[in-house]
Design a protein around this motif. Structure first.
Motif, mmCIF file in Angstrom:
data_model
loop_
_atom_site.group_PDB
_atom_site.id
_atom_site.type_symbol
_atom_site.label_atom_id
_atom_site.label_comp_id
_atom_site.label_asym_id
_atom_site.label_seq_id
_atom_site.Cartn_x
_atom_site.Cartn_y
_atom_site.Cartn_z
ATOM 1 N N ASP A 7 0.834 -1.205 0.000
ATOM 2 C CA ASP A 7 0.000 0.000 0.000
ATOM 3 C C ASP A 7 0.865 1.250 0.000
ATOM 4 O O ASP A 7 0.648 2.189 -0.779
ATOM 5 C CB ASP A 7 -0.918 0.015 1.222
ATOM 6 N N ASN A 8 1.858 1.272 0.881
ATOM 7 C CA ASN A 8 2.738 2.440 1.000
ATOM 8 C C ASN A 8 3.600 2.622 -0.239
ATOM 9 O O ASN A 8 3.786 3.741 -0.725
ATOM 10 C CB ASN A 8 3.630 2.309 2.239
ATOM 11 N N ALA A 9 4.121 1.494 -0.764
ATOM 12 C CA ALA A 9 4.987 1.574 -1.940
ATOM 13 C C ALA A 9 4.230 2.086 -3.152
ATOM 14 O O ALA A 9 4.704 2.978 -3.871
ATOM 15 C CB ALA A 9 5.603 0.208 -2.228
ATOM 16 N N ILE A 10 3.035 1.551 -3.389
ATOM 17 C CA ILE A 10 2.248 1.964 -4.555
ATOM 18 C C ILE A 10 1.781 3.405 -4.405
ATOM 19 O O ILE A 10 1.743 4.166 -5.377
ATOM 20 C CB ILE A 10 1.049 1.012 -4.751
ATOM 21 N N THR A 11 1.432 3.798 -3.184
ATOM 22 C CA THR A 11 1.033 5.183 -2.930
ATOM 23 C C THR A 11 2.157 6.149 -3.284
ATOM 24 O O THR A 11 1.931 7.199 -3.903
ATOM 25 C CB THR A 11 0.632 5.368 -1.455
ATOM 26 N N LYS A 12 3.393 5.802 -2.909
ATOM 27 C CA LYS A 12 4.536 6.668 -3.207
ATOM 28 C C LYS A 12 4.814 6.728 -4.702
ATOM 29 O O LYS A 12 5.115 7.788 -5.259
ATOM 30 C CB LYS A 12 5.769 6.174 -2.457
ATOM 31 N N ILE A 13 4.700 5.565 -5.373
ATOM 32 C CA ILE A 13 4.971 5.519 -6.806
ATOM 33 C C ILE A 13 3.922 6.303 -7.586
ATOM 34 O O ILE A 13 4.233 7.100 -8.472
ATOM 35 C CB ILE A 13 5.028 4.057 -7.286
ATOM 36 N N GLU A 17 -3.143 8.195 -2.846
ATOM 37 C CA GLU A 17 -3.422 7.113 -1.898
ATOM 38 C C GLU A 17 -3.925 5.870 -2.621
ATOM 39 O O GLU A 17 -4.792 5.929 -3.491
ATOM 40 C CB GLU A 17 -4.444 7.565 -0.870
ATOM 41 N N PHE A 18 -3.378 4.723 -2.224
ATOM 42 C CA PHE A 18 -3.745 3.447 -2.835
ATOM 43 C C PHE A 18 -3.856 2.399 -1.741
ATOM 44 O O PHE A 18 -2.930 2.219 -0.949
ATOM 45 C CB PHE A 18 -2.700 3.023 -3.865
ATOM 46 N N VAL A 19 -4.984 1.702 -1.672
ATOM 47 C CA VAL A 19 -5.201 0.658 -0.669
ATOM 48 C C VAL A 19 -5.660 -0.606 -1.372
ATOM 49 O O VAL A 19 -6.682 -0.610 -2.073
ATOM 50 C CB VAL A 19 -6.241 1.086 0.384
#
Length: 234
Positions: A7-13, A17-19
């Motif tokens: 979740d955190n990695a995809i949000t940063k990329i 926000e991505f969950v």
């Protein structure tokens, strides 16, 4: 733990926000993460694109030709079995976080007698699976536009007016295709040479889009594609 990390990695990329859906099994996530890691490694070491200074992911059995004419932005994803040939005057430009679905073909030149113009793709564009992009006449795609599966673009036409000559020997004419930002091209749509699509346009699945201007926020469908209605907040 792996779910939170992803979740955190995809949000940063993605820079938004991505969950992940909680119904996705952990084993599935682990296998998917490992697959993407291998794609990242493949993108880092292959295709002589290291000098671009970008990170991108490439799936198995992809073929990239004339890589000196291909420019790849950050976070570009090229899924398996894609064929991409950059031979053209302007080459291929893939903007940041563009994704290319599996089994997609991108060809910029249909003949060695007169090479084509090329392809320019904006940021955040999603090209669906099994697509065909014929870019000899030049194709431009704006930011955040998305394509369904089996979409095809053809930016040149054969000349055929001389009935005393073989069609294949009469050459081609090119006008190019321009697609704006935030458009949605439905599955199995066909887009022909001379199309100018303004921002926010939706093309219905299976439509054949012939030469012309398609107005901002319009919804079009049919064979050939005709105006259906305008998008609105309702």
């Amino acid at each position: 733990m792996i779910r939170s990390f992803l979740d955190n990695a995809i949000t940063k990329i993605k820079k938004q926000e991505f969950v992940l859906d909680k119904e996705i099994p952990i084993k599935y996530l682990f296998n998917l993460s490992f697959e993407k890691f291998l794609m990242l490694v493949r993108g880092f070491f292959n295709w002589n694109l290291l000098h671009k200074g970008r990170f991108f992911l490439i799936g198995k059995r992809c073929v990239l030709k004339c890589v000196s004419k291909i420019s790849v932005g950050n976070g570009v994803l090229i899924e398996r079995n894609c064929y991409i040939d950059g031979l053209s005057m302007n080459g291929i430009i893939l903007g940041d976080y563009t994704s290319i679905g599996m089994n997609t073909t991108i060809i910029c030149s249909g003949t060695f007698k007169n090479i084509g113009k090329g392809l320019k793709v904006g940021h955040g564009v999603g090209l669906g699976t099994h697509g065909f992009f014929g870019c000899a006449g030049g194709v431009e795609i704006g930011n955040n536009t998305i394509f369904g599966n089996f979409v095809s673009l053809h930016s040149e036409n054969h000349n055929f007016s001389n009935t005393n000559e073989l069609i294949k020997n009469q050459g081609v004419n090119r006008k190019g295709i321009v697609i704006g930002e935030n458009c949605w091209i439905g599955s199995k749509a066909t887009i022909l040479d001379g199309v100018i699509m303004e921002n926010g346009v939706i093309i219905a699945a299976g439509a054949v889009v012939k030469e012309g201007v398609y107005k901002e926020n319009g919804i079009y469908g049919g064979v050939p594609a005709k105006f259906l209605k305008t998008r609105n907040n309702d």
